[in-house]
Design a protein around this motif. Sequence first.
Motif, short mmCIF file in Angstrom:
data_model
loop_
_atom_site.label_atom_id
_atom_site.label_comp_id
_atom_site.label_asym_id
_atom_site.label_seq_id
_atom_site.Cartn_x
_atom_site.Cartn_y
_atom_site.Cartn_z
N SER A 38 67.60 -5.68 35.29
CA SER A 38 68.36 -5.22 36.46
C SER A 38 68.54 -3.71 36.44
O SER A 38 68.43 -3.05 37.47
CB SER A 38 69.72 -5.90 36.52
N SER A 39 68.81 -3.16 35.26
CA SER A 39 69.02 -1.71 35.17
C SER A 39 67.74 -0.96 35.51
O SER A 39 67.79 0.13 36.09
CB SER A 39 69.51 -1.32 33.77
N SER A 52 72.83 4.95 32.49
CA SER A 52 71.70 4.27 33.11
C SER A 52 71.40 2.95 32.41
O SER A 52 70.78 2.07 32.98
CB SER A 52 70.46 5.16 33.10
N THR A 54 75.02 5.31 38.57
CA THR A 54 74.60 5.74 37.24
C THR A 54 74.14 7.19 37.29
O THR A 54 73.90 7.76 38.35
CB THR A 54 73.45 4.87 36.70
N CYS A 79 61.91 -0.07 31.03
CA CYS A 79 61.84 0.44 32.40
C CYS A 79 60.60 1.29 32.66
O CYS A 79 60.13 1.36 33.79
CB CYS A 79 63.10 1.24 32.74
N ARG A 136 70.07 -8.22 32.20
CA ARG A 136 70.79 -7.00 32.58
C ARG A 136 69.90 -5.77 32.43
O ARG A 136 69.97 -4.82 33.23
CB ARG A 136 72.06 -6.86 31.73
N PRO A 160 72.45 -0.75 30.74
CA PRO A 160 73.40 -1.77 31.20
C PRO A 160 74.79 -1.56 30.61
O PRO A 160 74.94 -1.22 29.44
CB PRO A 160 72.78 -3.07 30.67
N THR A 161 75.79 -1.75 31.43
CA THR A 161 77.17 -1.58 30.98
C THR A 161 78.03 -2.66 31.60
O THR A 161 77.64 -3.31 32.57
CB THR A 161 77.70 -0.18 31.37
N ASN A 220 67.89 1.70 38.54
CA ASN A 220 67.58 3.11 38.31
C ASN A 220 66.17 3.49 38.72
O ASN A 220 65.78 4.64 38.59
CB ASN A 220 67.80 3.45 36.84
N VAL A 264 75.82 -1.59 40.15
CA VAL A 264 75.39 -1.30 38.79
C VAL A 264 75.99 -2.21 37.73
O VAL A 264 75.49 -2.27 36.61
CB VAL A 264 75.68 0.17 38.43
#
Length: 449
Positions: free
Chosen positions: A254-255, A376, A326, A187, A251, A378-379, A259, A90
Amino acid sequence: MVEQTHFYSLSQPAKQPVSGFFDPIEISPSILPHNPFPDETLPPMYPTFPARYDPVLTGKCPVNFSSLTSIMDKTASDCSQPLAALVGNVICCPQLNSLVHIFQGFHSITSDKLVFQNSSANDCFKDIISVLESRGANGTIPALCSVKSSNLTGGSCPVKDVATFEKIVNTSKLLEACSSVDPLKECCRPICQPAVMEAALLISGRQMTINENKNIAGEFTHIDSINDCKGVVYAYLSRELPMDTANTAFRILSSCKVNKGIAAKNAVHTLALLVKMHPCGAVCPLDFKHPSEVIKACRNVVAPSPSCCSSLNAYIAGIQKQMLITNKQAIICATVFGSMLRKGGVVTNVFELCDVDLKDFSIQAAYGQQGCLLRSLPTDVILDNVTGFSFTCDLSDNIAAPWPSSSSISSISLCAPEMSLPALPTSENFKNTGLYITLQFYMMSNYEI
């Protein structure tokens, strides 16, 4: 001296939350709390970190690494040596992939090539990993994230230079779609993703067709070509967009994948139809061994059962040692696990009977007393000179794990308008008290960054 972690438990009934958002808990895993069990090894949430050093480079990579300092530092902290395996799915791997795309795009500014030659790719990839390692990153991240030097070459994609790319692709449309990616909408109502797929299909020189009678081996060759061309598209975006903008966009994309929140019907889903993936591998990164002991202990229960809950808790304790996930992944992982139990004959909601919460499916902080779920969205892992490495945990309240309505998980969707996350328990008779944890950590005197 490291002071003891302080815990505060409020023995009052759970209350209706004011809104759908919950205050996160800041946890600094790099800073060691007092270990209440001195005879046991420290848990993975509290590691030690290596010192930084000057990297030894090949001298053969035609890229000025000093111009990429900020993105290299971000990737190194996101893939830090003791945390990479815990946050790979993640945090680390999405950032490492973004770095690769940005590295290609940066190179194209002076070379007019969107990819590297094989020899240069090998040298540059070695240098990338060397620089990241020198800044505290884990040297195993290429294997952890399935990234290799060939990712810099464009692989089987036939278009590899800027001039040809711009002749084939409507670059204005592509840049408009991806220059500002909305983390909340992309998303489920994607704009950038279908634009990237459209560009990849165009430069691949192939038309996407679905034929149920096709040989699957041929389809995988097609998929590899499309994926290679998507990498070239990302390199072009990296060339044209500011570095921070490109990194944020990559990013967020990617998230969405992590998810599994895409619901719109577009080319991304068309491609996905060609890949037959195990449900756990596609949407839940956790490894679930067959829960035969849990099924045996819980198959016929209709009320709280010590033997059932003991077996269930023992199984989940093994899951808690795997990785951070996440909050949305936790929903899907709980559903996947529940479906396995239902398939084995467990029809009663044992998650409810045994007080299994979403946070129970992720790495546990504070010696097993508090689960940590990542947002959920990006971090990153944050590095500063005072607190060291830290990241934000989300949804640490007692939010019940969802019990599936059947043994099938084909209907899971996180994109329904009303879908966010399960509500907090509101019953006045709810038997679990709310647990709130304040973590107070202090630097070790010999800690270096």
